[in-house]
Motif scaffolding. Structure first.
Motif, PDB file in Angstrom:
ATOM      1  N   ILE A   1       3.584  -7.930  -8.585  1.00  0.00           N
ATOM      2  CA  ILE A   1       3.537  -9.781  -9.315  1.00  0.00           C
ATOM      3  C   ILE A   1       1.747  -9.922  -9.168  1.00  0.00           C
ATOM      4  O   ILE A   1       1.205  -9.652  -8.326  1.00  0.00           O
TER       5      ILE A   1
ATOM      6  N   THR B   1      12.536  -8.978  -4.320  1.00  0.00           N
ATOM      7  CA  THR B   1      12.634  -8.481  -5.619  1.00  0.00           C
ATOM      8  C   THR B   1      12.970  -7.759  -5.656  1.00  0.00           C
ATOM      9  O   THR B   1      13.839  -7.591  -7.069  1.00  0.00           O
TER      10      THR B   1
ATOM     11  N   PRO C   1       9.373  -5.784   5.697  1.00  0.00           N
ATOM     12  CA  PRO C   1       8.158  -7.535   6.815  1.00  0.00           C
ATOM     13  C   PRO C   1       8.061  -7.957   5.662  1.00  0.00           C
ATOM     14  O   PRO C   1       8.547  -8.082   3.902  1.00  0.00           O
ATOM     15  N   SER C   2       8.119  -9.528   5.689  1.00  0.00           N
ATOM     16  CA  SER C   2       7.914 -10.587   4.748  1.00  0.00           C
ATOM     17  C   SER C   2       7.447  -9.952   3.585  1.00  0.00           C
ATOM     18  O   SER C   2       5.820  -9.726   4.038  1.00  0.00           O
TER      19      SER C   2
ATOM     20  N   GLU D   1      18.267 -11.509   3.304  1.00  0.00           N
ATOM     21  CA  GLU D   1      17.784 -12.253   4.946  1.00  0.00           C
ATOM     22  C   GLU D   1      19.412 -13.070   5.143  1.00  0.00           C
ATOM     23  O   GLU D   1      19.085 -14.322   5.500  1.00  0.00           O
TER      24      GLU D   1
ATOM     25  N   GLN E   1      19.622 -15.545  -0.857  1.00  0.00           N
ATOM     26  CA  GLN E   1      18.704 -16.089   0.533  1.00  0.00           C
ATOM     27  C   GLN E   1      18.759 -16.939   1.445  1.00  0.00           C
ATOM     28  O   GLN E   1      18.456 -17.881   2.062  1.00  0.00           O
TER      29      GLN E   1
ATOM     30  N   ARG F   1      -0.585  -7.714  -7.643  1.00  0.00           N
ATOM     31  CA  ARG F   1      -0.308  -7.092  -6.751  1.00  0.00           C
ATOM     32  C   ARG F   1       0.777  -6.808  -6.832  1.00  0.00           C
ATOM     33  O   ARG F   1       2.045  -6.542  -6.542  1.00  0.00           O
TER      34      ARG F   1
ATOM     35  N   HIS G   1      14.724  -8.226   7.723  1.00  0.00           N
ATOM     36  CA  HIS G   1      13.821  -7.978   8.421  1.00  0.00           C
ATOM     37  C   HIS G   1      13.452  -8.138  10.121  1.00  0.00           C
ATOM     38  O   HIS G   1      13.127  -8.362  10.778  1.00  0.00           O
TER      39      HIS G   1
ATOM     40  N   SER H   1       7.400  -7.313   1.798  1.00  0.00           N
ATOM     41  CA  SER H   1       7.263  -5.966   1.017  1.00  0.00           C
ATOM     42  C   SER H   1       7.814  -5.948  -0.221  1.00  0.00           C
ATOM     43  O   SER H   1       8.508  -4.904  -0.637  1.00  0.00           O
ATOM     44  N   GLY H   2       9.252  -7.024  -0.592  1.00  0.00           N
ATOM     45  CA  GLY H   2       9.456  -6.919  -1.776  1.00  0.00           C
ATOM     46  C   GLY H   2      11.545  -6.185  -1.833  1.00  0.00           C
ATOM     47  O   GLY H   2      11.844  -6.560  -2.874  1.00  0.00           O
TER      48      GLY H   2
HETATM   49  N1  LIG Z   1       6.531 -16.401  -8.209  1.00  0.00           N
HETATM   50  C1  LIG Z   1       5.099 -15.254  -6.848  1.00  0.00           C
HETATM   51  N2  LIG Z   1       3.975 -16.204  -7.836  1.00  0.00           N
HETATM   52  C2  LIG Z   1       3.564 -15.239  -6.177  1.00  0.00           C
HETATM   53  N3  LIG Z   1       3.543 -13.939  -5.780  1.00  0.00           N
HETATM   54  C3  LIG Z   1       4.988 -14.556  -5.331  1.00  0.00           C
HETATM   55  C4  LIG Z   1       5.532 -14.570  -5.891  1.00  0.00           C
HETATM   56  N4  LIG Z   1       7.377 -14.135  -5.734  1.00  0.00           N
HETATM   57  C5  LIG Z   1       6.870 -13.686  -5.325  1.00  0.00           C
HETATM   58  N5  LIG Z   1       5.223 -12.980  -5.122  1.00  0.00           N
HETATM   59  C6  LIG Z   1       4.931 -12.330  -4.044  1.00  0.00           C
HETATM   60  O1  LIG Z   1       5.834 -10.798  -3.684  1.00  0.00           O
HETATM   61  C7  LIG Z   1       5.892 -10.056  -2.517  1.00  0.00           C
HETATM   62  C8  LIG Z   1       6.587  -9.607  -2.883  1.00  0.00           C
HETATM   63  O2  LIG Z   1       7.824 -10.787  -2.510  1.00  0.00           O
HETATM   64  P1  LIG Z   1       9.403 -10.677  -1.895  1.00  0.00           P
HETATM   65  O3  LIG Z   1      10.207 -12.014  -1.737  1.00  0.00           O
HETATM   66  O4  LIG Z   1       9.682  -9.962  -3.106  1.00  0.00           O
HETATM   67  O5  LIG Z   1       9.525 -10.502  -0.554  1.00  0.00           O
HETATM   68  P2  LIG Z   1      10.480 -10.415   1.016  1.00  0.00           P
HETATM   69  O6  LIG Z   1      10.119  -8.846   1.361  1.00  0.00           O
HETATM   70  O7  LIG Z   1      11.035 -10.397   0.589  1.00  0.00           O
HETATM   71  O8  LIG Z   1       9.967 -11.489   1.579  1.00  0.00           O
HETATM   72  P3  LIG Z   1      10.455 -12.092   2.211  1.00  0.00           P
HETATM   73  O9  LIG Z   1      10.891 -11.653   3.925  1.00  0.00           O
HETATM   74  O10 LIG Z   1       9.725 -12.866   3.802  1.00  0.00           O
HETATM   75  O11 LIG Z   1      11.532 -13.153   2.090  1.00  0.00           O
HETATM   76  C9  LIG Z   1       5.404 -11.076  -1.723  1.00  0.00           C
HETATM   77  O12 LIG Z   1       3.849 -10.782  -1.532  1.00  0.00           O
HETATM   78  C10 LIG Z   1       5.113 -12.443  -2.725  1.00  0.00           C
HETATM   79  O13 LIG Z   1       4.060 -13.239  -1.968  1.00  0.00           O
END
Ligand SMILES: Nc1ncnc2c1ncn2[C@@H]1O[C@H](COP(=O)(O)OP(=O)(O)OP(=O)(O)O)[C@@H](O)[C@H]1O
Length: 227
Positions: free
Chosen positions: A13, A44, A37-38, A163, A88, A16, A196, A40-41
């Motif tokens: 994304i 996604t 962790p927060s 979550e 979520q 990254r 998490h 980590s995807g």
């Molecule tokens: N629309 C977006 N624009 C930019 N970065 C994004 C976008 N959506 C997600 N990200 C980034 O992608 C990465 C994965 O996000 P994701 O929401 O899948 O993680 P997560 O493990 O579910 O986090 P959490 O536990 O906080 O919900 C994070 O670093 C987030 O900041």
């Protein structure tokens, strides 16, 4: 036979890397934690599995069907037929009452209207009496239970919960996990819980641990520029 099979899944994304899963599968009927962790995807991956967010690379087979080989209508059908999602942020439709939220889920899944199935799903989460309530008149815990009822009212083969416990106190965390596990058992469904929350670890033993692939940045860089 695996209900979920993932091969060579990669996603970035804003340049990254967010997901890199060489191979992962979950057998039908298993309960599995998606840990990390927060950032980590986890969300996604849930969205990629549900056919809501196309991954950059890789293959996702659900019950033997390649989700991302289908067009949008085909993905909608596969999602409707196989998957119940507890988002979520819950995503209850505020203009609709509780019963209508569940009827909408069945309609979106292409299932016939069935007032009994809706009443039963609400009874199973202890909210049979709140059929006509609007989401704004429910507590957070009740909304969460409606979201669980909505996820299972289509009798899915796969329940995805993103979550579901992290905002809850210990008692409600236990109750929500109990409910998800019970509903998965009633439906004979595979359950995937993204979290998490350490408190879930003792309850579900299968797991996929997602590493955080890159450090968070203050502001997302422009598309195509690695952080
Ligand atoms: N629309 C977006 N624009 C930019 N970065 C994004 C976008 N959506 C997600 N990200 C980034 O992608 C990465 C994965 O996000 P994701 O929401 O899948 O993680 P997560 O493990 O579910 O986090 P959490 O536990 O906080 O919900 C994070 O670093 C987030 O900041």
């Amino acid at each position: 036979m695996p209900l979920i099979e993932v091969d060579g899944l990669r996603h970035a994304i804003a340049g990254r890397p967010v997901l890199d899963i060489p191979h992962w599968s979950v057998e039908a009927g298993r309960h599995c934690l998606l840990l990390g962790p927060s950032g980590s995807g986890k969300t996604t991956l849930i969205h990629a599995l549900a056919g809501l967010k196309r991954p950059d690379q890789g293959r996702i087979l659900l019950d033997g069907q390649a989700m991302w080989d289908l067009n949008a209508a085909g993905r909608d059908r596969l999602r409707g037929r196989l998957i119940g999602i507890v988002f979520q942020t819950l995503h209850l439709v505020p203009a609709l009452d509780v019963g209508q939220n569940l009827h909408l889920a069945r309609w979106l899944a292409g299932l016939p209207r069935d007032a009994r199935a809706v009443a039963q799903a609400l009874d199973r989460v202890g909210l049979g009496a709140r059929l006509s309530a609007k989401p704004e008149h429910l507590s957070q815990g009740e909304k969460q239970r409606v979201a669980i009822a909505r996820a299972v009212v289509t009798a899915p083969k796969l329940i995805l919960a993103d979550e579901p416990t992290s905002a809850l106190d210990d008692e409600n965390c236990g109750l929500v996990l109990d409910l998800l596990l019970e509903q998965a058992t009633v439906c004979g469904a595979t359950l995937l819980v993204a979290t998490h929350d350490e408190r879930t670890r003792a309850r579900i033993t299968d797991r996929l641990e997602l590493p955080k692939l890159s450090a968070p940045v203050g502001r997302a860089p422009k598309e195509g520029h690695a952080a």
